[in-house]
Design an enzyme around this catalytic site. Structure first.
Site, PDB file in Angstrom:
ATOM      1  N   ARG A  18     -30.573  38.195  58.662  1.00 20.17           N
ATOM      2  CA  ARG A  18     -30.319  38.427  57.146  1.00 20.17           C
ATOM      3  C   ARG A  18     -30.461  36.780  56.023  1.00 20.17           C
ATOM      4  O   ARG A  18     -30.360  35.607  56.983  1.00 20.17           O
ATOM      5  CB  ARG A  18     -28.868  38.457  56.615  1.00 20.17           C
ATOM      6  CG  ARG A  18     -28.421  40.234  57.341  1.00 20.17           C
ATOM      7  CD  ARG A  18     -26.382  40.197  56.869  1.00 20.17           C
ATOM      8  NE  ARG A  18     -26.229  41.226  58.425  1.00 20.17           N
ATOM      9  CZ  ARG A  18     -25.325  41.133  58.428  1.00 20.17           C
ATOM     10  NH1 ARG A  18     -24.286  40.414  58.174  1.00 20.17           N
ATOM     11  NH2 ARG A  18     -25.226  41.131  59.831  1.00 20.17           N
ATOM     12  N   ASN A  65     -14.152  49.121  69.153  1.00 13.79           N
ATOM     13  CA  ASN A  65     -15.092  48.596  67.910  1.00 13.79           C
ATOM     14  C   ASN A  65     -16.294  49.374  68.220  1.00 13.79           C
ATOM     15  O   ASN A  65     -17.368  49.283  68.711  1.00 13.79           O
ATOM     16  CB  ASN A  65     -16.423  47.055  68.261  1.00 13.79           C
ATOM     17  CG  ASN A  65     -16.667  46.710  66.985  1.00 13.79           C
ATOM     18  OD1 ASN A  65     -17.022  47.268  66.456  1.00 13.79           O
ATOM     19  ND2 ASN A  65     -17.236  44.567  67.226  1.00 13.79           N
ATOM     20  N   ARG A  97     -11.673  47.980  65.370  1.00 12.69           N
ATOM     21  CA  ARG A  97     -12.344  46.923  64.208  1.00 12.69           C
ATOM     22  C   ARG A  97     -12.808  47.812  63.361  1.00 12.69           C
ATOM     23  O   ARG A  97     -14.147  48.915  63.314  1.00 12.69           O
ATOM     24  CB  ARG A  97     -13.110  46.790  64.488  1.00 12.69           C
ATOM     25  CG  ARG A  97     -13.598  45.477  64.113  1.00 12.69           C
ATOM     26  CD  ARG A  97     -14.862  44.792  64.370  1.00 12.69           C
ATOM     27  NE  ARG A  97     -15.878  43.866  63.812  1.00 12.69           N
ATOM     28  CZ  ARG A  97     -16.711  42.771  63.268  1.00 12.69           C
ATOM     29  NH1 ARG A  97     -16.899  42.950  65.140  1.00 12.69           N
ATOM     30  NH2 ARG A  97     -16.751  42.102  62.945  1.00 12.69           N
ATOM     31  N   GLU A 108     -12.165  37.631  68.929  1.00 13.78           N
ATOM     32  CA  GLU A 108     -11.718  38.917  67.701  1.00 13.78           C
ATOM     33  C   GLU A 108     -10.848  39.881  68.493  1.00 13.78           C
ATOM     34  O   GLU A 108     -10.377  40.445  68.317  1.00 13.78           O
ATOM     35  CB  GLU A 108     -12.591  39.213  66.927  1.00 13.78           C
ATOM     36  CG  GLU A 108     -13.183  38.436  65.688  1.00 13.78           C
ATOM     37  CD  GLU A 108     -14.733  38.976  65.330  1.00 13.78           C
ATOM     38  OE1 GLU A 108     -15.575  38.113  65.909  1.00 13.78           O
ATOM     39  OE2 GLU A 108     -14.926  38.982  64.525  1.00 13.78           O
ATOM     40  N   HIS A 124     -15.629  39.056  58.747  1.00  9.32           N
ATOM     41  CA  HIS A 124     -15.229  38.112  60.024  1.00  9.32           C
ATOM     42  C   HIS A 124     -14.026  37.376  59.166  1.00  9.32           C
ATOM     43  O   HIS A 124     -13.491  36.579  60.341  1.00  9.32           O
ATOM     44  CB  HIS A 124     -16.178  36.806  59.788  1.00  9.32           C
ATOM     45  CG  HIS A 124     -17.617  37.225  59.876  1.00  9.32           C
ATOM     46  ND1 HIS A 124     -19.036  36.429  59.173  1.00  9.32           N
ATOM     47  CD2 HIS A 124     -18.062  38.265  60.776  1.00  9.32           C
ATOM     48  CE1 HIS A 124     -20.419  37.070  59.968  1.00  9.32           C
ATOM     49  NE2 HIS A 124     -19.897  37.367  60.855  1.00  9.32           N
TER      50      HIS A 124
END
Ligand code: ADP
Length: 394
Positions: A238, A14, A88, A381, A177
């Site tokens: 965020r 990743n 990823r 993941e 996601h």
């Protein structure tokens, strides 16, 4: 794939703009003999932490670029090379609706999309190129954060904006996601002992980034993130949804540029902005318990926005069969789950206080006692990336 692993492993990479996370994964068992993280990649301060069992070795890569770090990772891992590498990739645009084996055409396709995520996709590409150089002949697979949401129908992915923004510039909702929403929906079906193909689920991935998705018969039909991961829920730093008129208004009032306002919406808003304490939900909750009204408000806005979206996501489902919590906050914060369920009694969701507060760390399970189950499913993941990779190269 069935039975036990044959001893071969998949390297899951990743690559972010300044970090590289990796894990050597046995796809069937999920065992991870080696995991690690490189930080400050691209700067002279780059460091690499490699963890094997309880031991962590920290080194300073001689070449701090993505290429140098990936080469160092392979060096540290040693032994047989992995059977394949799974990457990823944050954005697959409208082209990629599933994981694929990397070839020149796929690389060109990802390059074309890189404008959609200019901070992330170039780093993902650097990782793919570095792995190809370090492991010539070892197949590579890309797994996209957006792919699972490509089943959203046009009514869910279109913004009501001038048509040529979509046709010429690919402006639409993509969602993120996806790997997590896909995995936890499958695990939830197993936990509920019901076929995924008959279930209508809302999955809430609540980590540093937060998104919820409506999953109908195993397919994503809507989600809260859009063109970028800024839309939707309140997150660590965020804002989630704001009035599109806000950036210009704030820019004019403060003298900030539009870019600076957008940067603040990404990095200084959310739990951090509202609480003034932290982007970490645990610290915000502690501050609220200690009497900070700003922290309490941050917690309240977080749960309220989430509950509002869970209810909204029932529209494309027509009914709700279960609500799934995952991600660092979803898996670990009983108070957040409690607040959200408390707002959603009209959907048949009722918190079971003993179950909700009694879940062991890292384990999933039911947290409700009403007619519609709410459950925690730990996400993974890395495992999905490893399994997709192993399946594609088999
Ligand atoms: P990322 O999205 O970077 O993978 P995580 O899924 O690990 O992040 O989620 C990070 C969030 O999870 C943080 O807000 C953190 O406070 C929260 N979190 C992690 N552990 C706990 C815990 N034990 N209790 C409450 N919140 C937790």
């Amino acid at each position: 794939m069935s039975g036990s692993d044959d001893g071969t492993t998949v390297l899951v990479l990743n690559c972010g703009s300044s970090s590289v996370k990796f894990a050597l994964v046995e796809p069937v068992t999920g065992r991870r003999p080696v995991t690690g993280l490189a930080e400050q990649v691209g700067s002279p301060k780059a460091v690499l932490h490699v963890r094997r069992g309880d031991d962590t070795v920290t080194t300073t890569p001689a070449d701090p670029s993505h290429t140098g770090v990936v080469a160092e990772v392979l060096d540290q891992i040693g032994g047989e090379p992995p059977r394949a590498v799974g990457h990823r990739v944050v954005h697959g645009g409208s082209r990629f609706s599933a994981s694929v084996i990397v070839d020149d055409d796929v690389l060109a396709g990802i390059r074309e999309i890189s404008d959609l995520a200019p901070l992330h996709v170039p780093a993902n590409l650097a990782g793919i190129e570095a792995a190809a150089r370090a492991l010539p002949g070892v197949p590579q697979v890309v797994v996209f954060d957006t792919a699972f949401h490509q089943t959203m129908p046009p009514r869910a992915y279109h913004y009501a904006v001038p048509r040529d923004w979509f046709t010429k510039h690919a402006v639409r909702r993509y969602g993120f996601h996806g790997t997590s929403h896909r995995y936890v929906s499958e695990q939830a079906a197993a936990a509920l002992a019901r076929p995924l193909g008959e279930l209508r689920l809302v999955t809430a991935h609540l980590g540093n980034g937060c998104s919820a998705a409506a999953i109908r018969d195993g397919r994503s039909v809507d989600t809260t993130m859009g063109l970028t991961p800024l839309e939707g829920l309140v997150m660590g730093t965020r804002s989630g949804d704001v009035d599109p008129g806000l950036p210009r208004y704030v820019a004019e009032r403060t003298g900030m540029s539009l870019v600076e306002v957008l940067d603040a919406l990404n990095t200084r808003s959310g739990l951090l902005g509202l609480s003034g304490v932290s982007n970490d939900q645990r610290e915000v909750a502690d501050a609220a318990d200690a009497g900070s009204s700003c922290a309490a408000l941050a917690m309240e806005v977080f749960a309220y926005r989430l509950a509002k979206y869970v209810a909204a996501l029932v529209v494309p489902l027509g009914r709700l069969d279960a609500l799934v919590f995952t991600g660092g906050i979803g898996e670990n914060s009983a108070p957040v789950r409690s607040d959200v369920l408390g707002l959603l009694g009209f959907l048949g969701l009722v918190e079971d206080r003993a179950l909700n507060t009694g879940l062991a760390r890292g384990s999933g399970g039911l947290v409700s006692s009403g007619p519609v189950p709410a459950l925690v499913v730990p996400t993974d993941e890395e495992l999905v990336i490893a399994r997709d990779t192993a399946e594609l190269v088999a």
